[in-house]
Motif scaffolding. Structure first.
Motif, PDB file in Angstrom:
ATOM      1  N   LEU A 143      -5.146  -0.298  -1.506  1.00 41.34           N
ATOM      2  CA  LEU A 143      -4.506   1.011  -1.608  1.00 41.34           C
ATOM      3  C   LEU A 143      -4.349   1.650  -0.228  1.00 41.34           C
ATOM      4  N   THR A 175       0.166  -1.038  -3.202  1.00 41.03           N
ATOM      5  CA  THR A 175      -0.100  -0.390  -4.485  1.00 41.03           C
ATOM      6  C   THR A 175      -0.236  -1.403  -5.612  1.00 41.03           C
ATOM      7  N   THR A 176       0.634  -2.397  -5.635  1.00 34.64           N
ATOM      8  CA  THR A 176       0.598  -3.416  -6.687  1.00 34.64           C
ATOM      9  C   THR A 176      -0.725  -4.182  -6.657  1.00 34.64           C
TER      10      THR A 176
END
Length: 70
Positions: free
Chosen positions: A38, A43-44
């Motif tokens: 993060l 994000t993934t």
């Protein structure tokens, strides 16, 4: 660079914890990897790791709840 190094250390820790069957350690390490992803803007990857950590934590809590009932 520090995030890359921290991520590599966490990956090594994850492999060792999986090898010895330390489920609590695996959950915590996946959580740490999710946080690092993060911060790095992945994000993934963060979502994937945090979901895995959360699922394992729920599994462990369920096992603890069952043991408490014995």
């Amino acid at each position: 660079k520090q995030y890359d190094r921290a991520t590599e250390y966490q990956r090594q820790a994850l492999a060792l914890r999986e090898e010895i069957g330390d489920k609590d350690g695996v959950a915590r390490t996946r959580g740490a990897l999710g946080e690092l992803a993060l911060v790095a803007g992945d994000t993934t990857g963060a979502i994937r790791m945090l979901e895995q950590a959360s699922a394992l934590a729920r599994e462990l809590q369920s096992s603890l709840d069952e043991a408490d009932q014995l």
